[in-house]
Design a protein around this motif. Structure first.
Motif, PDB file in Angstrom:
ATOM      1  N   VAL A  39       4.719   1.909  -6.331  1.00 45.45           N
ATOM      2  CA  VAL A  39       4.541   1.762  -4.887  1.00 45.45           C
ATOM      3  C   VAL A  39       3.227   1.012  -4.670  1.00 45.45           C
ATOM      4  CG1 VAL A  39       4.310   2.966  -2.684  1.00 45.45           C
ATOM      5  CG2 VAL A  39       5.731   3.944  -4.494  1.00 45.45           C
ATOM      6  N   VAL A  40       3.285  -0.067  -3.906  1.00 40.23           N
ATOM      7  CA  VAL A  40       2.100  -0.903  -3.710  1.00 40.23           C
ATOM      8  C   VAL A  40       1.752  -1.016  -2.232  1.00 40.23           C
ATOM      9  CG1 VAL A  40       2.578  -2.248  -5.792  1.00 40.23           C
ATOM     10  CG2 VAL A  40       3.465  -3.035  -3.588  1.00 40.23           C
ATOM     11  N   ASP A  41       0.493  -1.412  -1.965  1.00 41.32           N
ATOM     12  CA  ASP A  41       0.087  -1.645  -0.589  1.00 41.32           C
ATOM     13  C   ASP A  41       0.271  -3.118  -0.235  1.00 41.32           C
ATOM     14  OD1 ASP A  41      -1.999  -3.041  -1.756  1.00 41.32           O
ATOM     15  OD2 ASP A  41      -3.544  -1.570  -1.250  1.00 41.32           O
ATOM     16  N   HIS A  42      -0.244  -3.534   0.927  1.00 38.76           N
ATOM     17  CA  HIS A  42      -0.047  -4.906   1.392  1.00 38.76           C
ATOM     18  C   HIS A  42      -0.766  -5.919   0.496  1.00 38.76           C
ATOM     19  CE1 HIS A  42      -3.928  -3.691   3.064  1.00 38.76           C
ATOM     20  NE2 HIS A  42      -4.243  -4.985   3.092  1.00 38.76           N
ATOM     21  N   ASP A  43      -1.706  -5.429  -0.329  1.00 36.31           N
ATOM     22  CA  ASP A  43      -2.470  -6.320  -1.197  1.00 36.31           C
ATOM     23  C   ASP A  43      -1.990  -6.242  -2.647  1.00 36.31           C
ATOM     24  OD1 ASP A  43      -4.434  -8.273  -1.390  1.00 36.31           O
ATOM     25  OD2 ASP A  43      -5.966  -6.837  -2.027  1.00 36.31           O
ATOM     26  N   ASP A  44      -0.796  -5.654  -2.860  1.00 37.15           N
ATOM     27  CA  ASP A  44      -0.202  -5.492  -4.183  1.00 37.15           C
ATOM     28  C   ASP A  44      -0.993  -4.563  -5.104  1.00 37.15           C
ATOM     29  OD1 ASP A  44       2.165  -6.848  -3.942  1.00 37.15           O
ATOM     30  OD2 ASP A  44       1.371  -8.769  -4.642  1.00 37.15           O
ATOM     31  N   LYS A  45      -1.826  -3.711  -4.536  1.00 39.37           N
ATOM     32  CA  LYS A  45      -2.537  -2.731  -5.346  1.00 39.37           C
ATOM     33  C   LYS A  45      -1.674  -1.479  -5.474  1.00 39.37           C
ATOM     34  CE  LYS A  45      -7.188  -4.420  -4.511  1.00 39.37           C
ATOM     35  NZ  LYS A  45      -8.580  -4.090  -4.125  1.00 39.37           N
ATOM     36  N   VAL A  46      -1.631  -0.917  -6.673  1.00 40.05           N
ATOM     37  CA  VAL A  46      -0.717   0.189  -6.950  1.00 40.05           C
ATOM     38  C   VAL A  46      -1.232   1.491  -6.343  1.00 40.05           C
ATOM     39  CG1 VAL A  46       0.451   1.502  -8.748  1.00 40.05           C
ATOM     40  CG2 VAL A  46      -0.012  -0.937  -9.089  1.00 40.05           C
ATOM     41  N   LEU A  47      -0.387   2.130  -5.537  1.00 36.42           N
ATOM     42  CA  LEU A  47      -0.733   3.396  -4.898  1.00 36.42           C
ATOM     43  C   LEU A  47      -0.190   4.584  -5.674  1.00 36.42           C
ATOM     44  CD1 LEU A  47       0.174   2.414  -1.225  1.00 36.42           C
ATOM     45  CD2 LEU A  47      -2.101   2.418  -2.271  1.00 36.42           C
ATOM     46  N   GLY A  48       0.966   4.400  -6.294  1.00 28.25           N
ATOM     47  CA  GLY A  48       1.604   5.485  -7.022  1.00 28.25           C
ATOM     48  C   GLY A  48       2.873   4.993  -7.694  1.00 28.25           C
ATOM     49  N   VAL A  49       3.619   5.915  -8.261  1.00 30.18           N
ATOM     50  CA  VAL A  49       4.868   5.585  -8.955  1.00 30.18           C
ATOM     51  C   VAL A  49       5.933   6.598  -8.540  1.00 30.18           C
ATOM     52  CG1 VAL A  49       6.015   5.395 -11.193  1.00 30.18           C
ATOM     53  CG2 VAL A  49       3.671   4.574 -10.932  1.00 30.18           C
ATOM     54  N   ILE A  50       7.159   6.112  -8.347  1.00 25.15           N
ATOM     55  CA  ILE A  50       8.292   6.986  -8.021  1.00 25.15           C
ATOM     56  C   ILE A  50       9.307   6.914  -9.151  1.00 25.15           C
ATOM     57  CG2 ILE A  50      10.220   7.420  -6.475  1.00 25.15           C
ATOM     58  CD1 ILE A  50       8.701   6.317  -4.218  1.00 25.15           C
ATOM     59  N   MET A  90      12.247  10.954   4.479  1.00 29.61           N
ATOM     60  CA  MET A  90      11.147  10.857   3.539  1.00 29.61           C
ATOM     61  C   MET A  90      10.879   9.396   3.206  1.00 29.61           C
ATOM     62  SD  MET A  90      11.726  13.974   0.845  1.00 29.61           S
ATOM     63  CE  MET A  90      13.480  13.664   0.647  1.00 29.61           C
ATOM     64  N   THR A  91       9.633   9.108   2.930  1.00 27.77           N
ATOM     65  CA  THR A  91       9.243   7.750   2.567  1.00 27.77           C
ATOM     66  C   THR A  91       8.657   7.733   1.163  1.00 27.77           C
ATOM     67  OG1 THR A  91       7.001   7.984   3.440  1.00 27.77           O
ATOM     68  CG2 THR A  91       8.711   7.213   4.970  1.00 27.77           C
ATOM     69  N   ALA A  92       8.491   6.531   0.623  1.00 24.87           N
ATOM     70  CA  ALA A  92       7.929   6.387  -0.713  1.00 24.87           C
ATOM     71  C   ALA A  92       6.531   6.987  -0.791  1.00 24.87           C
ATOM     72  CB  ALA A  92       7.888   4.908  -1.095  1.00 24.87           C
ATOM     73  N   GLY A  93       5.770   6.859   0.302  1.00 21.88           N
ATOM     74  CA  GLY A  93       4.426   7.413   0.311  1.00 21.88           C
ATOM     75  C   GLY A  93       4.408   8.919   0.145  1.00 21.88           C
ATOM     76  N   GLU A  94       5.446   9.604   0.614  1.00 20.00           N
ATOM     77  CA  GLU A  94       5.534  11.058   0.481  1.00 20.00           C
ATOM     78  C   GLU A  94       6.041  11.468  -0.900  1.00 20.00           C
ATOM     79  OE1 GLU A  94       7.020  13.151   4.287  1.00 20.00           O
ATOM     80  OE2 GLU A  94       7.998  11.190   4.303  1.00 20.00           O
ATOM     81  N   MET A  95       6.890  10.648  -1.479  1.00 19.79           N
ATOM     82  CA  MET A  95       7.557  11.028  -2.727  1.00 19.79           C
ATOM     83  C   MET A  95       6.827  10.617  -3.993  1.00 19.79           C
ATOM     84  SD  MET A  95      11.519  10.154  -1.787  1.00 19.79           S
ATOM     85  CE  MET A  95      11.158   8.444  -1.360  1.00 19.79           C
ATOM     86  N   MET A  96       5.967   9.610  -3.896  1.00 20.36           N
ATOM     87  CA  MET A  96       5.368   9.043  -5.106  1.00 20.36           C
ATOM     88  C   MET A  96       4.411  10.016  -5.787  1.00 20.36           C
ATOM     89  SD  MET A  96       2.666   6.366  -3.402  1.00 20.36           S
ATOM     90  CE  MET A  96       1.302   6.933  -2.366  1.00 20.36           C
ATOM     91  N   SER A  97       4.280   9.836  -7.099  1.00 21.41           N
ATOM     92  CA  SER A  97       3.308  10.591  -7.883  1.00 21.41           C
ATOM     93  C   SER A  97       2.006   9.803  -7.901  1.00 21.41           C
ATOM     94  CB  SER A  97       3.813  10.775  -9.320  1.00 21.41           C
ATOM     95  OG  SER A  97       5.002  11.525  -9.349  1.00 21.41           O
ATOM     96  N   THR A  98       0.906  10.484  -7.609  1.00 23.15           N
ATOM     97  CA  THR A  98      -0.399   9.823  -7.571  1.00 23.15           C
ATOM     98  C   THR A  98      -1.429  10.663  -8.326  1.00 23.15           C
ATOM     99  OG1 THR A  98      -0.959  10.921  -5.496  1.00 23.15           O
ATOM    100  CG2 THR A  98       0.060   8.740  -5.343  1.00 23.15           C
ATOM    101  N   PRO A  99      -2.503  10.072  -8.821  1.00 29.71           N
ATOM    102  CA  PRO A  99      -2.727   8.616  -8.843  1.00 29.71           C
ATOM    103  C   PRO A  99      -1.869   7.959  -9.913  1.00 29.71           C
ATOM    104  CG  PRO A  99      -4.477   9.736 -10.020  1.00 29.71           C
ATOM    105  CD  PRO A  99      -3.625  10.826  -9.433  1.00 29.71           C
ATOM    106  N   ALA A 100      -1.610   6.680  -9.754  1.00 29.05           N
ATOM    107  CA  ALA A 100      -0.797   5.958 -10.726  1.00 29.05           C
ATOM    108  C   ALA A 100      -1.607   5.727 -12.008  1.00 29.05           C
ATOM    109  CB  ALA A 100      -0.357   4.617 -10.145  1.00 29.05           C
ATOM    110  N   VAL A 101      -0.950   5.911 -13.145  1.00 28.95           N
ATOM    111  CA  VAL A 101      -1.580   5.613 -14.437  1.00 28.95           C
ATOM    112  C   VAL A 101      -1.251   4.158 -14.766  1.00 28.95           C
ATOM    113  CG1 VAL A 101      -1.726   6.232 -16.867  1.00 28.95           C
ATOM    114  CG2 VAL A 101      -1.240   7.997 -15.165  1.00 28.95           C
ATOM    115  N   THR A 102      -2.262   3.319 -14.876  1.00 24.97           N
ATOM    116  CA  THR A 102      -2.045   1.888 -15.081  1.00 24.97           C
ATOM    117  C   THR A 102      -2.715   1.407 -16.364  1.00 24.97           C
ATOM    118  OG1 THR A 102      -4.024   1.289 -13.818  1.00 24.97           O
ATOM    119  CG2 THR A 102      -1.955   1.499 -12.592  1.00 24.97           C
ATOM    120  N   VAL A 103      -2.326   0.210 -16.798  1.00 28.32           N
ATOM    121  CA  VAL A 103      -2.943  -0.438 -17.957  1.00 28.32           C
ATOM    122  C   VAL A 103      -3.207  -1.896 -17.609  1.00 28.32           C
ATOM    123  CG1 VAL A 103      -1.960   1.065 -19.731  1.00 28.32           C
ATOM    124  CG2 VAL A 103      -0.665  -0.923 -18.924  1.00 28.32           C
TER     125      VAL A 103
END
Length: 225
Positions: A39-50, A90-103
C-alpha cells in the motif's frame, strides 16, 4: 558474484492506496494471481502491506462484531424487520499490516531471505534511497538462485572466488559440486587463505553448503613468547 535484490525483484508492482476498498484489493489479488501487495501513498512511499491473510482476518473480525451487535439489538429490530445495518466498507489503510518491512535493491539476496524469515513475511517491497517503491521481491524470486546448475556454481567458484578474488591458478584447488554442496580440495600457501576461500564460496548464489578440505603447509600461528 553475489546477486542482489535488484537483479531478482519484480519491477512491475501491483499496488493499492490507503483508500482502496476491500473488494478492489480482493479483485487485484485475484486478477494478478498474487497473495499480497504493498500500500503506497501519493508519493509512492510504502505505508504497509496487505496479504490474503489480512483480508480474511479483518473480514472475519468485522463479521463477528456485526453479529454481536445484531443480537444485542434484536429486540429493537423486531419492530423494524426490514431495517438493515450496513457497516462502513473497509479500506486498504485499515487492513494493511504496518510498518512495512522493506529492502533496498543493492542488498544481497541472502540478506533479504534472512529478513523474510526474521519477520515471517512472504514478500518485501523494494524501495530506493528516498523510500519510494521500485519493485517487490517474493520468496519465489529469491528461491530462483537455488535453481542454478552444479556446473554454473562450480564455474563461478573457480572463476570468481579462486582466480579473481584469491589470485590462484584455476587448478590450484579442485572444486566439485553436487546438489549445491561445494567441496574444496587442495593446498594453499597460507592457512589464513583457507578460511577466506571457504567464506567467499559460501557467498556464491546457489551454494547450500561447503565442505572445506583445503590444507596449508605453513602454520601462521604466532609462536608463544
Amino acid at each position: 558474484m553475489t546477486r542482489t535484490v535488484g537483479e531478482v525483484m519484480t519491477g512491475e508492482v501491483v499496488e493499492a492506496h490507503r483508500d482502496t476498498s476491500f473488494k478492489d484489493v480482493a479483485r487485484l489479488l485475484d486478477q494478478h494471481r498474487i497473495s499480497g501487495l504493498p500500500v503506497v501513498d501519493h508519493d509512492d512511499k510504502v505505508l504497509g502491506v496487505i496479504s490474503e491473510t489480512d483480508l480474511m482476518r479483518r473480514h472475519t473480525d468485522r463479521s463477528s462484531r456485526g453479529r454481536v451487535r445484531w443480537f444485542r439489538n434484536s429486540a429493537l429490530r423486531r419492530s423494524a424487520p426490514h431495517m438493515t445495518a450496513v457497516a462502513p466498507a473497509m479500506t486498504a489503510g485499515e487492513m494493511m499490516s504496518t510498518p512495512a518491512v522493506t529492502v533496498h535493491p543493492e542488498q544481497r539476496v541472502a540478506d533479504a531471505a534472512r529478513v523474510m524469515e526474521r519477520h515471517h513475511v512472504d514478500r518485501l517491497p523494494v524501495v530506493d534511497e528516498e523510500d519510494r517503491l521500485i519493485g517487490i521481491a517474493t520468496r519465489r524470486d529469491l528461491l530462483r538462485i537455488f535453481l542454478r546448475t552444479d556446473e554454473e556454481i562450480r564455474r563461478e567458484v573457480t572463476d570468481d572466488v579462486l582466480v579473481r578474488a584469491m589470485c590462484l591458478a584455476p587448478h590450484a584447488v579442485t572444486v566439485s559440486v553436487r546438489d549445491g554442496m561445494v567441496t574444496l580440495e587442495g593446498q594453499l600457501e597460507r592457512r589464513s587463505d583457507i578460511f577466506l576461500t571457504a567464506q567467499l564460496t559460501w557467498r556464491v548464489d546457489g551454494v547450500v553448503g561447503v565442505v572445506n578440505s583445503l590444507t596449508s603447509p605453513v602454520d601462521e600461528t604466532p609462536a608463544p613468547e
